[in-house]
Design a protein around this motif. Structure first.
Motif, short mmCIF file in Angstrom:
data_model
loop_
_atom_site.label_atom_id
_atom_site.label_comp_id
_atom_site.label_asym_id
_atom_site.label_seq_id
_atom_site.Cartn_x
_atom_site.Cartn_y
_atom_site.Cartn_z
N GLY A 67 72.14 96.92 68.99
CA GLY A 67 72.22 97.74 67.80
C GLY A 67 73.25 98.85 67.92
O GLY A 67 73.94 99.19 66.96
N ASP A 68 73.40 99.41 69.15
CA ASP A 68 74.41 100.45 69.36
C ASP A 68 75.82 99.87 69.23
O ASP A 68 76.73 100.52 68.70
CB ASP A 68 74.23 101.08 70.74
N ASP A 69 76.01 98.65 69.74
CA ASP A 69 77.34 98.02 69.64
C ASP A 69 77.72 97.69 68.20
O ASP A 69 78.90 97.59 67.89
CB ASP A 69 77.37 96.72 70.46
N LEU A 70 76.71 97.54 67.35
CA LEU A 70 76.99 97.15 65.97
C LEU A 70 77.85 98.17 65.25
O LEU A 70 78.74 97.82 64.48
CB LEU A 70 75.67 96.94 65.22
N PHE A 71 77.61 99.46 65.51
CA PHE A 71 78.33 100.52 64.80
C PHE A 71 79.28 101.26 65.73
O PHE A 71 79.60 102.42 65.47
CB PHE A 71 77.33 101.50 64.17
N ALA A 72 79.67 100.59 66.82
CA ALA A 72 80.65 101.22 67.70
C ALA A 72 81.98 101.35 66.97
O ALA A 72 82.48 100.40 66.37
CB ALA A 72 80.82 100.39 68.98
N THR B 9 76.15 91.55 56.73
CA THR B 9 76.37 92.44 55.59
C THR B 9 77.66 93.24 55.76
O THR B 9 78.44 93.42 54.81
CB THR B 9 75.18 93.40 55.44
N ILE B 10 77.88 93.74 56.99
CA ILE B 10 79.11 94.50 57.25
C ILE B 10 80.33 93.61 57.06
O ILE B 10 81.35 94.04 56.49
CB ILE B 10 79.08 95.08 58.68
N GLN B 11 80.24 92.37 57.53
CA GLN B 11 81.35 91.44 57.33
C GLN B 11 81.62 91.21 55.85
O GLN B 11 82.77 91.17 55.41
CB GLN B 11 81.05 90.11 58.03
N GLY B 12 80.54 91.06 55.05
CA GLY B 12 80.71 90.89 53.61
C GLY B 12 81.33 92.10 52.96
O GLY B 12 82.22 91.98 52.10
N ASN B 13 80.86 93.30 53.36
CA ASN B 13 81.42 94.52 52.79
C ASN B 13 82.89 94.68 53.18
O ASN B 13 83.72 95.11 52.37
CB ASN B 13 80.62 95.73 53.27
N THR B 14 83.20 94.36 54.44
CA THR B 14 84.60 94.45 54.88
C THR B 14 85.49 93.50 54.09
O THR B 14 86.61 93.83 53.70
CB THR B 14 84.70 94.14 56.38
#
Length: 349
Positions: A170-175, A280-285
């Motif tokens: 989870g920490d790596d997700l928003f690095a 979701t982040i990939q979709g938003n990006t």
């Protein structure tokens, strides 16, 4: 000849006995026997268990691999199947699991253990039994507690390590970096989720195993689960008190199982959330990129439109004059700048 540890009057000694010798010694109610058979000793198992009058179904379960964790009750003995769990840090960025199937036959004064491979540490079980001196009066239950305690502690350690790995994921997700950390995040999350599912399959049935063991110990303490003592009533009372103490130890083991299940469920939820959030982040990006590309395409379309209009082979205001070129350039710059400012204000660029 099989390795046997013989417990008598609070002391123990290691012997090597054949099947007939073990069967004869098991009739002595003053001793307690620990027999741990190495992996691949199916011939000895096929000879020893029938000699101790172990039920045929239990014999089949011992020699059959990949049984689910369970505790089965027969006329005068129990069959236990569980898994020793070790964390494999060499599996990759996320830790893996190494599982060793452990089967045990529990009789009145005999505990027979058969491990699938070298992943089971019999020495740790015997050390735990030696340390639990206050459980010496419980007979074979002392060894059963040491066995189940060793297995559950390994499972608890694995659950804790995987929970930490899920938090790290989870920490790596928003690095905040150039995106290199996220390159294998989806693969690592899937591998971690798969590992947690394997651990959960081992842990969830253990809750029933420890609860059933607790019930048998309570029944034995109440005089319904074991043989009547031939000694004085004082010995019966001492044994009952020892069994009550054993129940407290087993309750602690059961709490460890529940804690390991909670950690596994929490880590699995975290791994699932990381995977979903990553998508979701990939979709938003992708949406942001598409907005930028579309905005620049709209800006580029303006000069294309103007130059195309001025490129027609028909007279128009400024045709053939210098001020017409200046007017077209100003129109291109003005319209493109206006579009850029509007897109920038809306956050599209």
């Amino acid at each position: 000849m099989l390795p046997v540890r013989v417990f008598r009057d609070g002391r123990h000694e290691d012997r090597r006995l054949d099947v007939d010798g073990i069967a004869e010694l098991s009739r002595d109610r003053a001793v307690c026997l620990w027999i741990c058979l190495p992996a691949g000793r199916t011939e000895e198992v096929g000879a020893l268990l029938p000699a101790l009058e172990v039920h045929q179904l239990a014999v089949e379960d011992v020699v059959t691999e990949h049984q689910r964790p369970k505790l089965e009750h027969y006329a005068d003995h129990l069959f236990l199947n569980a898994y020793a769990v070790r964390v494999d840090e060499r599996a990759g960025r996320t830790p893996g699991l190494a599982l060793t199937e452990v089967s045990a036959v529990i009789r009145r004064n005999v505990l027979i253990v058969l491990a699938e491979d070298e992943g089971f540490d019999a020495g740790d079980v015997l050390d735990r039994a030696d340390e639990a001196e206050d459980l010496a009066g419980t007979g074979v239950w002392r060894l059963v507690h040491a066995l189940i305690d060793s297995l559950v502690d390994g499972q608890l350690t694995a659950a804790e390590r995987l929970d930490e790995a899920a938090d790290g994921l989870g920490d790596d997700l928003f690095a905040e970096d150039d995106g290199s950390v996220r390159t294998g995040l989806q693969r690592d999350g899937f591998e971690l989720h798969k590992t947690l599912v394997r651990l959960r399959r081992v842990l969830v049935p253990m809750r029933e195993v420890t609860a059933t063991l607790l019930r048998h110990v309570h029944e034995d303490a109440a005089g319904r689960g074991g043989e009547e003592s031939a000694d004085a009533p004082t010995a019966d009372e001492q044994r009952r008190q020892a069994l009550i103490e054993l129940a407290a130890y087993l309750q602690d083991v059961n709490d460890h199982v529940l804690r390991a299940i909670d950690w596994t469920e929490s880590a699995r939820d975290m791994a699932t959330s990381v995977l979903q959030t990553h998508l979701t982040i990939q979709g938003n990006t992708l949406n942001v990129v598409m907005k930028k590309v579309t905005s620049w395409a709209a800006i580029i379309a303006v000069p294309t439109l103007i130059t195309g209009f001025y490129g027609m082979n028909v007279p128009f205001p400024g045709y053939g004059a210098g001020w017409g070129t200046v007017a077209s350039l100003l129109l291109i710059v003005g319209c493109s700048g206006a579009l850029w400012w509007q897109f920038r204000r809306r956050g599209w660029l």
